[in-house]
Scaffold this active site. Structure first.
Site, PDB file in Angstrom:
ATOM      1  CG  ASP A 173      -2.209  -0.665   1.052  1.00  0.00           C
ATOM      2  OD1 ASP A 173      -2.210  -1.720   0.385  1.00  0.00           O
ATOM      3  OD2 ASP A 173      -3.226  -0.167   1.566  1.00  0.00           O
ATOM      4  NE  ARG A 201     -12.872  -0.386 -11.235  1.00  0.00           N
ATOM      5  CZ  ARG A 201     -12.162  -1.253 -10.534  1.00  0.00           C
ATOM      6  NH1 ARG A 201     -10.869  -1.098 -10.361  1.00  0.00           N
ATOM      7  NH2 ARG A 201     -12.746  -2.301 -10.010  1.00  0.00           N
ATOM      8  CG  ASP A 203      -8.220  -0.914  -7.914  1.00  0.00           C
ATOM      9  OD1 ASP A 203      -9.113  -1.711  -8.226  1.00  0.00           O
ATOM     10  OD2 ASP A 203      -7.233  -1.221  -7.228  1.00  0.00           O
ATOM     11  CD  GLU A 245     -12.911  -2.005  -6.786  1.00  0.00           C
ATOM     12  OE1 GLU A 245     -13.111  -3.221  -6.855  1.00  0.00           O
ATOM     13  OE2 GLU A 245     -11.807  -1.542  -6.488  1.00  0.00           O
TER      14      GLU A 245
END
Ligand code: GLC
Ligand code: CA
Length: 559
Positions: A173, A201, A203, A245
Site C-alpha cells: 500500500d 475508474r 480502484d 470502486e
C-alpha cells in the site's frame, strides 16, 4: 448524445474491456491497442458511449495489471503511448469516451518506488509505503483476499521491516500521509488526462489511509484526499469523470459523492447480488429493499449498475445466509467460488436462458444509474472455471468461428489464455459474426436495448417510484423526468403472471410499449391489469392524452 454535455455520464452506456482480451493486432496471442482500435467500429455499432479499460501499465501481471510497476508507461505487449493516443483519437472521432483504471491504493512490489523504499531507511522514498517494526498495528482492518492472504502485513527481508498491504502481499500500500506521494499521484492523473483520457475508474478507494483503532476504511482523511483529486479535474479537465470502486454499503458509499465535489459516479455493489437473488427467489423484495437503503445522491452524481465484471461476483455485501443462498443458487460446484464470491460469467450463471439474461439486463438498464456491460456478455460468452484466480472470466473475445475465435492468428498455445471452446458457449457457436447475421440474436437484442434506452433521459436522470404490487413476483416501477413518465414491469418468475398496478393517477394515459411502439389499453380508474410471460418485461411510456383533444368514434363519446 452531444460530446459537450458535462453531465454526459448520466445518460451513458458503459462497456468494460481488457486491452489484452479484445483483439490481437499483431498476432502474438495478446490483445493490444492497435487491435482494440480496429474494433471501435463494432463498439460504435453496438451503441456504447464510454469504454472502461482495465490497467494497461507496465506490470509483472501478478494481479493482471492491478500491480502497477510504472504509472506513466504502457505495457509493451499492449502497444506504445502513441498507440494509446491514436486509440483515444479514434474513439473520440466516433463519439465515444474512454476511462481507465487508476490504482491509487497500492503498487507492484516491482515499482521503482518500492525498490527504493525498501533499500534503506534513509531512502527519500522510504515513506512512500507503510512500514512497521511490528505486525500488530491496525488489527481492526479486515483481510480482503482471505483465500490467499493471512495478514495485512508482510515481512520484507531487504528492509528488515513489515509493510502494509490490503490486497496481495506483492501489492504494498502507498502511504498517503506523505505529501510527495499525494502530489505524485495527482501528477499521474494529469498525465493521462493530458493524453486524452476522459476519466478514471478509481480502484479500491476506501483504503487509502490507515489510522489506529479504526477498520482503516472510508476514513475522513481518505475523503479529503479524494476531494483534492476531484479539484484537479474541476480546475483543469472539465467534463472528465471519476468513478469509484468502493465495495461498501450504500450508506458508506454515499460520502464518496460528497456534495457533488468528490466522485461523479460510484458502482452500486450491494444491488448486484440482490438482482440475482430477486430473480432466483422470484420476489421483488430484495431489490426494492436495497433501494430503500440507498440514500439520495447529489443531482450531478450517478450510480453505475452492473451484473458482472472482471472480478468474482462479489458477495462481500451479503449476510452469511444470503451468501449461502447465492452459492446454493449459482455456484454449487466449489470450483466456481473465488474469495467471497462466484467467478462466472452472466450467461452460464443464468443457465444460458435467454429470457433470464434479457430480464436482468432490462433491470440494470432501467433502474436508477448508468449501466455497464462486461465485454463478451453481449454475446452470452461462457467462462472456464478451471483457469486460476479470476482468469475464467477474462478469456479472449469471440469474434467468429475462425481459429482462436477470430481473436488472434497466433498458435492457440501462444494465446494469453485459452479461448472458450465448449459446445455450449464456445466460439464456434457464441461469436459476434454469427450473431450479427442473426436478427434475433442476443447481440442484436442488446443493441436494441441500448438504442431504446438512449431515447429517454428518464432512464439516466429520472426519479424512481416502486409500485409494490401484491403479486410479489412482479417488480414494477415508474421513472419520471419532466413530462416523460415511464412504467417498467418485470416478471421475476419462471411462470406466467398477472399483476394489478395502482396507477390511477395517470387515468386517461395510454401505455406505449417502447420496443414495438404498440399501444396498450388506456389507464382507467380500476387497477391496471397486465399479464406477463415467464421472465417477461415491459417498458412503457405513459402517453397522456391532452385535455381538450378531439375524441373520435362512438365508444369514446360513450365514456
Ligand atoms: C480491485 C480490482 C481487482 C484487483 C484489486 C486489487 O478490486 O477490481 O481486480 O485484484 O482491486 O488491486
Ligand atoms: Ca498482440
Amino acid at each position: 448524445m452531444p460530446m459537450t454535455d458535462p453531465l454526459w455520464y448520466k445518460d451513458a452506456v458503459f462497456y468494460e474491456v481488457h486491452v489484452k482480451a479484445f483483439f490481437d493486432g499483431n498476432d502474438d496471442g495478446i490483445g493490444d491497442f492497435p487491435g482494440l482500435t480496429q474494433k471501435l467500429d463494432y463498439l460504435q455499432w453496438l451503441g456504447v458511449n464510454c469504454i472502461w479499460l482495465l490497467p494497461f501499465f507496465p506490470s509483472p501481471l501478478r494481479d493482471d495489471g492491478y500491480d502497477v510497476a510504472d504509472y506513466l508507461g504502457v505495457f509493451a505487449d499492449y502497444g506504445t503511448l502513441e498507440d494509446v493516443r491514436r486509440f483515444l483519437d479514434e474513439a473520440h472521432r466516433r463519439g465515444m469516451r474512454v476511462i481507465a483504471d487508476l490504482v491509487l491504493n497500492h503498487t507492484s512490489d516491482q515499482h521503482p518506488w518500492f525498490l527504493e523504499s525498501r533499500s534503506s531507511p534513509q531512502s527519500p522514498k522510504r515513506e512512500y509505503y507503510v512500514w512497521s517494526d511490528t505486525d500488530k498495528k491496525y488489527e481492526k482492518a479486515r483481510i480482503i483476499f482471505i483465500d490467499t492472504e493471512k495478514s495485512n502485513w508482510t515481512w520484507d527481508p531487504v528492509a528488515q521491516a513489515y509493510y502494509w498491504h490490503r490486497f496481495f502481499s506483492h501489492q504494498p500500500d502507498l502511504n498517503y500521509d506523505h505529501p510527495d506521494l499525494r502530489r505524485a499521484m495527482l501528477d499521474v492523473l494529469s498525465f493521462w488526462l493530458d493524453q486524452g483520457l476522459d476519466g478514471f475508474r478509481c480502484d479500491a478507494v476506501p483504503y487509502l489511509f490507515e489510522r489506529e483503532g479504526t477498520i482503516c476504511e472510508n476514513l475522513p482523511e481518505t475523503h479529503a484526499y479524494l476531494k483534492e483529486v476531484r479539484k484537479r479535474i474541476d480546475e483543469a479537465y472539465r467534463g472528465r469523470i471519476l468513478l469509484a470502486e468502493a465495495n461498501q454499503w450504500p450508506a458508506d458509499v454515499r460520502p464518496y459523492f460528497g456534495d457533488g465535489d468528490e466522485f461523479h459516479m460510484a458502482f452500486h455493489f450491494p444491488l448486484m447480488p440482490r438482482l440475482f437473488m430477486g430473480l432466483r427467489s422470484e420476489d421483488w423484495h430484495p431489490i426494492v429493499d436495497m433501494f430503500i437503503h440507498t440514500p439520495p445522491i447529489p443531482e450531478t452524481c450517478q450510480w453505475c449498475l452492473f451484473l458482472r465484471n472482471h472480478d468474482e461476483l462479489t458477495l462481500e455485501m451479503c449476510s452469511g445466509e444470503e451468501r449461502d443462498y447465492m452459492y446454493y443458487a449459482y455456484a454449487r460446484d466449489p470450483q466456481m467460488r473465488r474469495n467471497i464470491g462466484i467467478a462466472r460469467r452472466l450467461a452460464p450463471l443464468l443457465d444460458n436462458d435467454r429470457r433470464r439474461i434479457e430480464l436482468l439486463n432490462s433491470l440494470v438498464f432501467t433502474l436508477p444509474g448508468s449501466p455497464i456491460i462486461y465485454y463478451g456478455d453481449e454475446i452470452g460468452m461462457g467462462d472456464n472455471v478451471h483457469l486460476g484466480d479470476r482468469n475464467g472470466v477474462r478469456t479472449p473475445m469471440q469474434w467468429s468461428a475462425d481459429r482462436n475465435g477470430g481473436f488472434s492468428k497466433a498458435d492457440a498455445a501462444a494465446l494469453y489464455l485459452p479461448v472458450i471452446a465448449d459446445s455450449l458457449f464456445g466460439y464456434q457457436t457464441a461469436n459476434v459474426e454469427a450473431q450479427q447475421q442473426t436478427p434475433h440474436s442476443l447481440l442484436h437484442w442488446m443493441r436494441r436495448l441500448i438504442a431504446v434506452r438512449k431515447r429517454h433521459r428518464a432512464f439516466g436522470r429520472g426519479t424512481i417510484e416502486f409500485l409494490r404490487p401484491r403479486n410479489e413476483k412482479v417488480l414494477a416501477y415508474l421513472r419520471r423526468h419532466g413530462e416523460d413518465v415511464l412504467l417498467l414491469v418485470h416478471n421475476l418468475a419462471g411462470s406466467a403472471q398477472a399483476v394489478e398496478l395502482e396507477i390511477r393517477q395517470f387515468k386517461g394515459a395510454v401505455p406505449i410499449e417502447l420496443f414495438g411502439e404498440s399501444r396498450f389499453p388506456a389507464v382507467g380508474e380500476a387497477p391496471y391489469m397486465l399479464s406477463l410471460a415467464p421472465y417477461g418485461y415491459y417498458w412503457f411510456q405513459l402517453q397522456r392524452t391532452t385535455a381538450g383533444e378531439p375524441t373520435y368514434g362512438i365508444e369514446d363519446s360513450l365514456i
